[in-house]
Design a protein around this motif. Structure first.
Motif, PDB file in Angstrom:
ATOM      1  N   LYS A 107      23.931  58.265  77.641  1.00  0.00           N
ATOM      2  CA  LYS A 107      24.623  57.026  77.266  1.00  0.00           C
ATOM      3  C   LYS A 107      24.151  55.850  78.116  1.00  0.00           C
ATOM      4  O   LYS A 107      24.824  54.838  78.211  1.00  0.00           O
ATOM      5  CB  LYS A 107      26.130  57.209  77.395  1.00  0.00           C
ATOM      6  N   CYS A 108      22.983  55.995  78.730  1.00  0.00           N
ATOM      7  CA  CYS A 108      22.373  54.907  79.508  1.00  0.00           C
ATOM      8  C   CYS A 108      21.406  54.148  78.609  1.00  0.00           C
ATOM      9  O   CYS A 108      20.585  54.756  77.920  1.00  0.00           O
ATOM     10  CB  CYS A 108      21.599  55.467  80.704  1.00  0.00           C
ATOM     11  N   TYR A 109      21.501  52.837  78.646  1.00  0.00           N
ATOM     12  CA  TYR A 109      20.621  52.009  77.828  1.00  0.00           C
ATOM     13  C   TYR A 109      19.776  51.062  78.655  1.00  0.00           C
ATOM     14  O   TYR A 109      18.761  50.574  78.181  1.00  0.00           O
ATOM     15  CB  TYR A 109      21.458  51.208  76.814  1.00  0.00           C
ATOM     16  N   SER A 110      20.184  50.802  79.871  1.00  0.00           N
ATOM     17  CA  SER A 110      19.438  49.862  80.704  1.00  0.00           C
ATOM     18  C   SER A 110      18.642  50.612  81.769  1.00  0.00           C
ATOM     19  O   SER A 110      18.906  51.772  82.079  1.00  0.00           O
ATOM     20  CB  SER A 110      20.401  48.884  81.386  1.00  0.00           C
ATOM     21  N   GLU A 111      17.691  49.909  82.334  1.00  0.00           N
ATOM     22  CA  GLU A 111      16.887  50.480  83.408  1.00  0.00           C
ATOM     23  C   GLU A 111      17.727  50.715  84.658  1.00  0.00           C
ATOM     24  O   GLU A 111      17.498  51.656  85.411  1.00  0.00           O
ATOM     25  CB  GLU A 111      15.723  49.545  83.727  1.00  0.00           C
ATOM     26  N   LYS A 112      18.729  49.864  84.859  1.00  0.00           N
ATOM     27  CA  LYS A 112      19.632  50.004  86.004  1.00  0.00           C
ATOM     28  C   LYS A 112      20.349  51.356  85.960  1.00  0.00           C
ATOM     29  O   LYS A 112      20.438  52.059  86.968  1.00  0.00           O
ATOM     30  CB  LYS A 112      20.645  48.852  85.971  1.00  0.00           C
ATOM     31  N   CYS A 113      20.849  51.732  84.810  1.00  0.00           N
ATOM     32  CA  CYS A 113      21.555  52.997  84.645  1.00  0.00           C
ATOM     33  C   CYS A 113      20.617  54.186  84.843  1.00  0.00           C
ATOM     34  O   CYS A 113      20.966  55.165  85.499  1.00  0.00           O
ATOM     35  CB  CYS A 113      22.207  53.037  83.264  1.00  0.00           C
ATOM     36  N   LEU A 114      19.425  54.099  84.294  1.00  0.00           N
ATOM     37  CA  LEU A 114      18.443  55.176  84.454  1.00  0.00           C
ATOM     38  C   LEU A 114      18.010  55.316  85.914  1.00  0.00           C
ATOM     39  O   LEU A 114      17.828  56.428  86.413  1.00  0.00           O
ATOM     40  CB  LEU A 114      17.233  54.933  83.552  1.00  0.00           C
ATOM     41  N   GLU A 115      17.870  54.186  86.598  1.00  0.00           N
ATOM     42  CA  GLU A 115      17.507  54.231  88.016  1.00  0.00           C
ATOM     43  C   GLU A 115      18.616  54.890  88.837  1.00  0.00           C
ATOM     44  O   GLU A 115      18.349  55.694  89.735  1.00  0.00           O
ATOM     45  CB  GLU A 115      17.238  52.822  88.542  1.00  0.00           C
ATOM     46  N   PHE A 116      19.868  54.589  88.507  1.00  0.00           N
ATOM     47  CA  PHE A 116      20.972  55.197  89.234  1.00  0.00           C
ATOM     48  C   PHE A 116      21.054  56.703  88.973  1.00  0.00           C
ATOM     49  O   PHE A 116      21.365  57.476  89.876  1.00  0.00           O
ATOM     50  CB  PHE A 116      22.297  54.519  88.881  1.00  0.00           C
ATOM     51  N   ARG A 137      29.135  69.037  85.094  1.00  0.00           N
ATOM     52  CA  ARG A 137      28.008  68.114  84.935  1.00  0.00           C
ATOM     53  C   ARG A 137      28.484  66.701  85.221  1.00  0.00           C
ATOM     54  O   ARG A 137      29.665  66.385  85.085  1.00  0.00           O
ATOM     55  CB  ARG A 137      27.365  68.220  83.566  1.00  0.00           C
ATOM     56  N   ILE A 138      27.544  65.872  85.626  1.00  0.00           N
ATOM     57  CA  ILE A 138      27.829  64.469  85.910  1.00  0.00           C
ATOM     58  C   ILE A 138      27.438  63.665  84.683  1.00  0.00           C
ATOM     59  O   ILE A 138      26.337  63.825  84.163  1.00  0.00           O
ATOM     60  CB  ILE A 138      27.033  63.992  87.138  1.00  0.00           C
ATOM     61  N   GLY A 149      29.123  47.637  79.455  1.00  0.00           N
ATOM     62  CA  GLY A 149      28.708  46.284  79.821  1.00  0.00           C
ATOM     63  C   GLY A 149      27.898  46.349  81.107  1.00  0.00           C
ATOM     64  O   GLY A 149      26.998  47.169  81.243  1.00  0.00           O
ATOM     65  N   PRO A 150      28.242  45.519  82.081  1.00  0.00           N
ATOM     66  CA  PRO A 150      27.487  45.533  83.344  1.00  0.00           C
ATOM     67  C   PRO A 150      27.926  46.639  84.312  1.00  0.00           C
ATOM     68  O   PRO A 150      27.365  46.796  85.380  1.00  0.00           O
ATOM     69  CB  PRO A 150      27.788  44.159  83.943  1.00  0.00           C
ATOM     70  N   VAL A 151      28.942  47.419  83.918  1.00  0.00           N
ATOM     71  CA  VAL A 151      29.505  48.441  84.799  1.00  0.00           C
ATOM     72  C   VAL A 151      29.014  49.828  84.379  1.00  0.00           C
ATOM     73  O   VAL A 151      28.989  50.151  83.194  1.00  0.00           O
ATOM     74  CB  VAL A 151      31.053  48.392  84.760  1.00  0.00           C
ATOM     75  N   LEU A 152      28.637  50.637  85.364  1.00  0.00           N
ATOM     76  CA  LEU A 152      28.287  52.034  85.127  1.00  0.00           C
ATOM     77  C   LEU A 152      29.511  52.883  85.435  1.00  0.00           C
ATOM     78  O   LEU A 152      30.186  52.658  86.436  1.00  0.00           O
ATOM     79  CB  LEU A 152      27.132  52.477  86.025  1.00  0.00           C
ATOM     80  N   ILE A 153      29.792  53.844  84.578  1.00  0.00           N
ATOM     81  CA  ILE A 153      30.941  54.725  84.786  1.00  0.00           C
ATOM     82  C   ILE A 153      30.414  56.125  85.080  1.00  0.00           C
ATOM     83  O   ILE A 153      29.634  56.678  84.312  1.00  0.00           O
ATOM     84  CB  ILE A 153      31.871  54.730  83.564  1.00  0.00           C
ATOM     85  N   LEU A 154      30.863  56.681  86.206  1.00  0.00           N
ATOM     86  CA  LEU A 154      30.448  58.010  86.623  1.00  0.00           C
ATOM     87  C   LEU A 154      31.647  58.945  86.525  1.00  0.00           C
ATOM     88  O   LEU A 154      32.703  58.663  87.087  1.00  0.00           O
ATOM     89  CB  LEU A 154      29.934  57.965  88.067  1.00  0.00           C
ATOM     90  N   LYS A 155      31.473  60.048  85.766  1.00  0.00           N
ATOM     91  CA  LYS A 155      32.539  61.033  85.582  1.00  0.00           C
ATOM     92  C   LYS A 155      31.977  62.424  85.858  1.00  0.00           C
ATOM     93  O   LYS A 155      30.793  62.670  85.647  1.00  0.00           O
ATOM     94  CB  LYS A 155      33.055  61.069  84.147  1.00  0.00           C
ATOM     95  N   ILE A 156      32.860  63.327  86.247  1.00  0.00           N
ATOM     96  CA  ILE A 156      32.528  64.740  86.382  1.00  0.00           C
ATOM     97  C   ILE A 156      33.243  65.459  85.244  1.00  0.00           C
ATOM     98  O   ILE A 156      34.454  65.314  85.068  1.00  0.00           O
ATOM     99  CB  ILE A 156      33.016  65.322  87.736  1.00  0.00           C
ATOM    100  N   ILE A 157      32.483  66.243  84.471  1.00  0.00           N
ATOM    101  CA  ILE A 157      33.010  66.937  83.306  1.00  0.00           C
ATOM    102  C   ILE A 157      32.896  68.446  83.531  1.00  0.00           C
ATOM    103  O   ILE A 157      31.843  68.924  83.962  1.00  0.00           O
ATOM    104  CB  ILE A 157      32.225  66.541  82.029  1.00  0.00           C
ATOM    105  N   ASP A 158      33.959  69.185  83.221  1.00  0.00           N
ATOM    106  CA  ASP A 158      33.883  70.646  83.327  1.00  0.00           C
ATOM    107  C   ASP A 158      33.390  71.239  82.008  1.00  0.00           C
ATOM    108  O   ASP A 158      33.088  70.505  81.066  1.00  0.00           O
ATOM    109  CB  ASP A 158      35.222  71.244  83.770  1.00  0.00           C
TER     110      ASP A 158
END
Length: 180
Positions: free
Chosen positions: A116-125, A144-145, A151-160
Motif C-alpha cells: 500500500k506504498c505509493y511514494s518513494e518515501k514509503c518505500l524507503e522507510f 507481519r508489519i 496522505g503525507p502520513v505513513l501508518i505502521l501496524k503489526i498484524i497477526d
C-alpha cells in the motif's frame, strides 16, 4: 539487538509506548534512562549485545521522536555511537487503547508488507525497517508489519495471522536517515 530507552522525564504515555516497543521489537531490552548519558547507554547496549539504541522523546506527554543509533567499536577500542535514523511521529495508538494486546514478545516477522506504498518515501522507510529487522524476518513467523500511506502520513501496524492489529499503531510524519 535493540536497547530501548526514553528521554529524561518520560510521561506515563511514553512509558507505556516503550513497553509496547519492547514487545514488538525482537531481541530488545528496555532500560530506564534516569540520569544515564548516551555513552552510558552505549556501554549497556554493548554489554547486552545490542546493535542499536532506540531513544524515544516526548512532546506534551506524547511520543514524538524515535531516534535510532548504531553502536559499535571505535578504532581506539572504545564504544562509538552514531545516529542512524530519526523518525518523527504524528500520533500513536497504544496497545491498551485499542486492538489486541500482546502478552509475550514477538520474536520475528513474516515480512514487511509495503503493497500500500505509493511514494518513494514509503518505500524507503520499508527498506529501513527491513535493514533494522533483517535478522528477524523469516517465512515461518505469524506476525507481519504493514506499512501504508494516508496522505503525507505513513501508518505502521503489526498484524497477526488472523489479520488483527496487535501492539501499537504508529503514524509517521517523516524521517531522516543519517550518514548516507
Amino acid at each position: 539487538m535493540f536497547l530501548i530507552s526514553s528521554s529524561r522525564r518520560p510521561s506515563q504515555r511514553l512509558r507505556s509506548f516503550l513497553k509496547d516497543l519492547a514487545l514488538i521489537l525482537p531481541g530488545s531490552v528496555k532500560v530506564t534512562r534516569g540520569k544515564k548519558t548516551i555513552s552510558e547507554l552505549a556501554s549497556l547496549a554493548f554489554l547486552n549485545n545490542a546493535k542499536y539504541i532506540i531513544l524515544v522523546e516526548n512532546r506534551r506527554g506524547n511520543p514524538s521522536i524515535i531516534r535510532v543509533m548504531k553502536v559499535g567499536l571505535a578504532g581506539d577500542g572504545g564504544i562509538k555511537v552514531e545516529d542512524y535514523v530519526s523518525i518523527r511521529l504524528r500520533g500513536v495508538r497504544l496497545s491498551r487503547e485499542g486492538g489486541s494486546r500482546l502478552t509475550y514478545p514477538i520474536n520475528g516477522y513474516n515480512g514487511v508488507d509495503y503493497s500500500k506504498c505509493y511514494s518513494e518515501k514509503c518505500l524507503e522507510f520499508s527498506g529501513i525497517l527491513m535493514n533494522l529487522l533483517g535478522k528477524f524476518i523469516r517465512e515461518n513467523f505469524s506476525y507481519r508489519i504493514v506499512l501504508e500511506e494516508n496522505g503525507p502520513v505513513l501508518i505502521l501496524k503489526i498484524i497477526d495471522r488472523r489479520g488483527a492489529v496487535v501492539g501499537p499503531l504508529m503514524k509517521i510524519g517523516g524521517f531522516r536517515v543519517y550518514g548516507r
